[in-house]
Write an enzyme that holds these catalytic residues in place. Structure first.
Site, short mmCIF file in Angstrom:
data_model
loop_
_atom_site.label_atom_id
_atom_site.label_comp_id
_atom_site.label_asym_id
_atom_site.label_seq_id
_atom_site.Cartn_x
_atom_site.Cartn_y
_atom_site.Cartn_z
N ASP A 31 0.81 -1.23 0.00
CA ASP A 31 0.00 0.00 0.00
C ASP A 31 0.84 1.27 0.00
O ASP A 31 0.45 2.28 0.57
CB ASP A 31 -0.97 0.03 1.20
CG ASP A 31 -1.82 -1.22 1.24
OD1 ASP A 31 -2.32 -1.60 0.17
OD2 ASP A 31 -1.95 -1.83 2.31
N LYS B 290 1.75 2.32 -4.99
CA LYS B 290 2.38 1.83 -6.23
C LYS B 290 1.47 2.03 -7.44
O LYS B 290 1.93 2.41 -8.51
CB LYS B 290 2.73 0.34 -6.09
CG LYS B 290 3.73 0.05 -5.00
CD LYS B 290 4.05 -1.44 -4.93
CE LYS B 290 2.90 -2.30 -4.45
NZ LYS B 290 2.49 -2.05 -3.06
N GLY C 89 -4.46 -4.63 -3.96
CA GLY C 89 -5.48 -3.62 -4.28
C GLY C 89 -4.77 -2.35 -4.65
O GLY C 89 -4.22 -1.67 -3.80
N HIS C 90 -4.73 -2.06 -5.95
CA HIS C 90 -4.04 -0.85 -6.41
C HIS C 90 -5.07 0.20 -6.79
O HIS C 90 -5.88 -0.01 -7.69
CB HIS C 90 -3.13 -1.18 -7.60
CG HIS C 90 -1.97 -2.04 -7.21
ND1 HIS C 90 -1.20 -2.75 -8.10
CD2 HIS C 90 -1.42 -2.29 -5.99
CE1 HIS C 90 -0.24 -3.40 -7.45
NE2 HIS C 90 -0.36 -3.14 -6.17
N GLN D 66 2.07 -5.88 -3.13
CA GLN D 66 2.48 -5.95 -1.71
C GLN D 66 3.83 -5.23 -1.53
O GLN D 66 4.16 -4.40 -2.35
CB GLN D 66 2.53 -7.41 -1.22
CG GLN D 66 1.17 -8.09 -1.13
CD GLN D 66 0.74 -8.77 -2.42
OE1 GLN D 66 1.53 -9.39 -3.08
NE2 GLN D 66 -0.53 -8.63 -2.76
N THR E 172 3.09 -12.40 3.02
CA THR E 172 2.29 -13.05 1.99
C THR E 172 3.12 -14.21 1.45
O THR E 172 4.20 -14.50 1.96
CB THR E 172 1.85 -12.04 0.92
OG1 THR E 172 0.87 -12.67 0.08
CG2 THR E 172 3.01 -11.54 0.07
N GLY F 15 -0.76 13.58 -3.74
CA GLY F 15 -2.20 13.34 -3.85
C GLY F 15 -2.45 12.21 -4.82
O GLY F 15 -1.53 11.77 -5.52
P1 IMP Z 1 -2.34 -12.79 2.14
O1 IMP Z 1 -1.49 -12.24 1.06
O2 IMP Z 1 -3.82 -12.59 1.87
O3 IMP Z 1 -2.02 -14.20 2.49
O4 IMP Z 1 -2.07 -11.95 3.47
C1 IMP Z 1 -0.84 -12.02 4.16
C2 IMP Z 1 -0.47 -10.68 4.74
O5 IMP Z 1 -0.16 -9.77 3.67
C3 IMP Z 1 -1.57 -9.98 5.53
O6 IMP Z 1 -0.97 -9.22 6.55
C4 IMP Z 1 -2.21 -9.06 4.52
O7 IMP Z 1 -2.87 -7.98 5.13
C5 IMP Z 1 -0.99 -8.63 3.74
N1 IMP Z 1 -1.30 -8.21 2.37
C6 IMP Z 1 -1.59 -9.02 1.33
N2 IMP Z 1 -1.79 -8.29 0.22
C7 IMP Z 1 -1.60 -7.02 0.56
C8 IMP Z 1 -1.62 -5.79 -0.17
O8 IMP Z 1 -1.83 -5.74 -1.38
N3 IMP Z 1 -1.36 -4.65 0.55
C9 IMP Z 1 -1.08 -4.69 1.86
N4 IMP Z 1 -1.03 -5.81 2.59
C10 IMP Z 1 -1.29 -6.96 1.94
MG MG Z 2 -2.94 -1.84 -1.83
#
Ligand code: IMP
Ligand code: MG
Length: 422
Positions: free
Chosen positions: A13, A16, A40-41, A223, A238, A413
């Site tokens: 987050d 990117k 989630g971008h 990520q 992750t 922004g």
């Molecule tokens: P998973 O990828 O769903 O298995 O989650 C593992 C960890 O990575 C958790 O702490 C999630 O909140 C974090 N995580 C996974 N994808 C994202 C992302 O795109 N942004 C921020 N944190 C993420």
């Molecule tokens: Mg994100």
């Protein structure tokens, strides 16, 4: 033309999506090489908010080709929904999207196992996005995964799926969860597979042709560094390599064809899910949440917030070989009197310059801070570096200096125009 790897240098987050959207103007091809729809971008363009999960953010620019590489895990139903959702917003997805036939599939039992394992862990849970990412990569490593190439062969797919569902239903039963219906999954996945068929190809060969024709490729990391399966704050990570090397393995483009690594950081730190966040601070979290900022783009969860962690950023620079630094969300700090920067950790009286490998030790680390003066002026209208108030310029320069990378972008922004290129 240069090939650029863009990665998150914190816990995800970092903003990117927005930086990729800006840089795509100079790229021909944008590639996703790891992760899945856990990402989630967020990109805001002409007042419309787009949240991309599996499709590279480059899709919003006309004339660019987007590639979902072999290292990504794909939930076909989610991908079809994303393609259709973009269509509804007027973004055409056709010949501008390619999907690797080697990418692994996320299946409903992965999502259910993700949820069940988290429940079983109770307080020790990871705080995953519950998208089935860990179990899908687990099957990949165990060599029992199904891939896009399987989905493209319906008879073979159904056979393999039946065996997988039988096996996973007994595991789900042991968890006390409901079994999965083969027929339903088979039908919905095959239908999604037919919708995806036109996009599926050998993306390795396609990318190498693009390299031969000197196309500029942008590798879009998902990520962040400290969620990397190898280098992150294990086990609170992750299940993919979110660091620069993942761009090579997840796409089939070799390391020596990469020209620049661009690291993206927020001007502060955030994290969603469990695990240590040494600089976490309730004051900055409350301030940002009150401003309506820092809620997860995939799960809507409020993100945990803290001060900029230069120990982590330096380590991220090392692992990824970050040449250039983009600092985002500077405007989030506009109202502060004093801003802290973590420049070291203290663990049991000893000073550490890099984060420890062990999760419990990291939890015990006390940040060592230096303080800088805030600027107490809105920055969201700054167009060039010299438009920024002096203390804001000093702050971002200090972050770059501590990280050890050349500052090239400051974002003030979410819109394309709110980007200062140095
Ligand atoms: P998973 O990828 O769903 O298995 O989650 C593992 C960890 O990575 C958790 O702490 C999630 O909140 C974090 N995580 C996974 N994808 C994202 C992302 O795109 N942004 C921020 N944190 C993420
Ligand atoms: Mg994100």
């Amino acid at each position: 033309m240069v090939n650029t790897i863009l990665i998150g240098a914190q816990w995800g987050d970092e903003g990117k999506g927005k930086i990729i959207d800006v840089l795509t103007a100079q790229a021909d091809v944008v590639v996703r090489s790891q992760g899945g729809n856990n990402a989630g971008h967020t990109v805001i363009h002409r007042g419309t908010k787009y949240i991309l999960h599996l499709i590279p953010s480059g899709i919003l620019r006309r004339g660019k080709t987007c590639v979902i590489g072999n290292g990504v895990v794909i939930d076909p139903l989610a991908l079809v929904a994303e393609i259709e959702g973009l269509g509804d917003l007027g973004v055409a997805v056709g010949k501008n999207l390619l999907i690797s036939d080697c990418a692994h599939l996320v299946l409903p039992y992965h999502r259910m196992l993700d949820e069940q394992r988290e429940l079983l862990k109770g307080r020790a849970k990871i705080g995953t996005t519950k998208r089935g990412i860990g179990p899908a990569y687990g099957d990949k490593a165990a060599r029992t995964g199904l891939r896009i190439s399987d989905l493209m062969q319906p008879v073979l797919f159904s056979e393999k799926l039946q065996a997988k569902i039988r096996e996973n239903n007994s595991i789900l039963q042991a968890f006390g969860a409901k079994p999965i219906s083969f027929r339903q999954v088979n039908e919905s996945y095959l239908a999604a597979g037919e919708k995806l068929r036109p996009f599926v190809t050998n993306t390795v060969v396609w990318l190498h042709r693009a390299l031969e024709r000197n196309k500029a490729i942008l590798f879009e990391g998902a990520q962040g560094t400290f969620l990397d399966i190898d280098h992150g704050t294990y086990p609170y990570v992750t299940s993919s390599n979110t660091t620069a090397g993942g761009a090579c393995t997840g796409s089939g483009v070799p390391p020596h064809r990469m020209d620049v690594v661009l690291g993206v950081v927020k001007a502060y730190t955030t994290r969603v899910g469990e695990g240590s966040l040494p600089t976490e601070d309730a004051v900055i979290a409350d301030m940002l949440h009150e401003m309506g900022r820092e809620f997860g783009a995939t799960t809507g969860r409020p993100r945990r917030c803290g001060w900029f962690d230069a120990v982590a950023a330096r380590y991220a620079r090392m692992i990824n070989g970050i040449d250039e630094l983009a600092i985002t969300n500077l405007d989030g700090l506009d109202s502060l009197d004093v801003i802290r920067i973590c420049v070291g950790y203290r663990l049991k009286g000893k000073r550490l310059e890099v984060p420890p490998c062990d999760a419990a030790q990291l939890e015990d680390c006390e940040p060592v801070y230096e303080e800088m003066k805030g600027w107490k002026t809105p920055t969201h209208k700054a167009k060039k570096f010299t438009d920024l108030p002096m203390p804001a310029r000093s702050y971002v320069k200090r972050l770059a200096e501590l990280t050890g990378a050349r500052l090239t972008i400051v974002s003030v922004g979410p819109a394309r125009g709110q980007t200062i290129i140095l």
